[in-house]
Write an enzyme that holds these catalytic residues in place. Structure first.
Site, PDB file in Angstrom:
ATOM      1  N   SER A 158       0.865  -1.184   0.000  1.00 48.34           N
ATOM      2  CA  SER A 158       0.000   0.000   0.000  1.00 48.34           C
ATOM      3  C   SER A 158       0.900   1.232   0.000  1.00 48.34           C
ATOM      4  O   SER A 158       2.096   1.120   0.317  1.00 48.34           O
ATOM      5  CB  SER A 158      -0.858  -0.030   1.268  1.00 48.34           C
ATOM      6  N   TYR A 171      -2.679  -1.195  10.085  1.00 43.45           N
ATOM      7  CA  TYR A 171      -2.706  -1.457   8.633  1.00 43.45           C
ATOM      8  C   TYR A 171      -1.379  -1.043   8.012  1.00 43.45           C
ATOM      9  O   TYR A 171      -0.756  -1.809   7.263  1.00 43.45           O
ATOM     10  CB  TYR A 171      -3.872  -0.687   7.996  1.00 43.45           C
TER      11      TYR A 171
END
Ligand code: NAP
Length: 250
Positions: A158, A171
């Site tokens: 990400s 995350y």
């Protein structure tokens, strides 16, 4: 060599007969990827935690002319025991006898809170689903990938897997970990036919994106089916020499 995975152009049978497991194939990027890999001749193993959603993807693949019949592997990455993980690997071995590609796509977003406010239990769950589960699956499936003459592991990173931004919590930490895991696997298999790379898909119109950015104009965000070329590249024999890299595919 300069590579542009997102501009990869490929034949309609580029993945003919390659056996590829996709985690989180019931929705979002994983679902679109599973359908496309099947269109390209791949024999796909659809992993997810919701059997009903996976059966729908199975039916969609069965409706593609000429596509190989997929298989379904139900396993909740948050709660599965070690034996259940091992059973998944055994069933791949028994059903297909080999594995050529493994896409670690399943993930959860977790809370969007400051580190001061972040719940430790939630932290552990996100780290488990997003990082520990891909580690365990990698370990169990590596023996089969090593038997392939061309085994490719694709991890999903990400933008916050390389830069820590406020309120991304576990995350972000899990995606930093994924970058590290991918690099370690690549380095440990430098002189083998196994390769390992990361993809950052960028913004994609999925339920995770909606959770992260509820107020954005969804029409401006690409659909999963429009960002798949980089995945196809890393799963095809054309990326044979590529390992230990991380690609932004938008
Ligand atoms: P998504 O639509 O939320 O899909 C996530 C998939 O993971 C679903 O199939 C989901 O199953 C599965 N999953 C979640 N928890 C699971 C568990 N405990 N056990 C088994 N499967 C589980 O997400 P996405 O947007 O497609 O994201 C795909 C990947 O891209 C993720 O790694 C994400 O971090 C990354 N990514 C996405 C974006 C974006 O903008 N969308 C941006 C950067 C990176 P269910 O269908 O049962 O929920």
């Amino acid at each position: 060599m300069s590579i542009d995975p997102k501009g990869y152009e490929y034949a309609s049978d580029v993945l003919q007969d390659r056996v590829i497991l996709i985690t989180g194939a019931s929705d979002g990027v994983g679902k679109a990827l599973a359908l496309h890999l099947a269109e390209l001749g791949g024999r796909v193993i659809l992993h997810g935690k919701n059997a009903r959603k996976l059966e729908q993807v199975y039916d969609d693949i069965e409706a593609i002319e000429g596509a190989a019949r997929p298989s379904i592997a139900v396993l909740d990455l948050a709660t599965a025991t070690g034996d259940e993980y091992a059973a998944l690997a055994n069933s791949v071995e028994e059903t297909f006898g080999r594995l050529d590609g493994l896409v670690h796509n399943a993930a959860i977003l977790g809370e969007r809170l400051s580190i001061e406010q972040y719940d430790p239990g939630e932290w552990q769950k996100v780290m488990h689903v997003n990082l520990t589960a891909p580690f365990v699956l990698t370990q169990l499936l590596l023996p089969m990938l090593k038997r392939s003459d061309d085994g490719s592991i694709v991890y999903t990173s990400s933008g916050v897997g390389k830069v820590g931004k406020a309120y991304w919590g576990a995350y972000s930490a899990s995606k930093f970990g994924i970058e590290s895991l991918s690099q370690m696997v690549a380095a440990e298999h430098e002189h083998t036919a196994v390769r390992s790379n990361c993809i950052n898909p960028g913004p994609v119109r999925t339920k995770m994106r909606l959770e992260a950015y509820p107020a954005e104009d969804r029409d401006q965000v690409p659909e999963p089916k429009d960002i798949l070329a980089g995945y196809v590249y890393l799963l095809s024999k054309d990326s044979r020499e590529i390992s230990g890299q991380s690609f932004d595919i938008q």
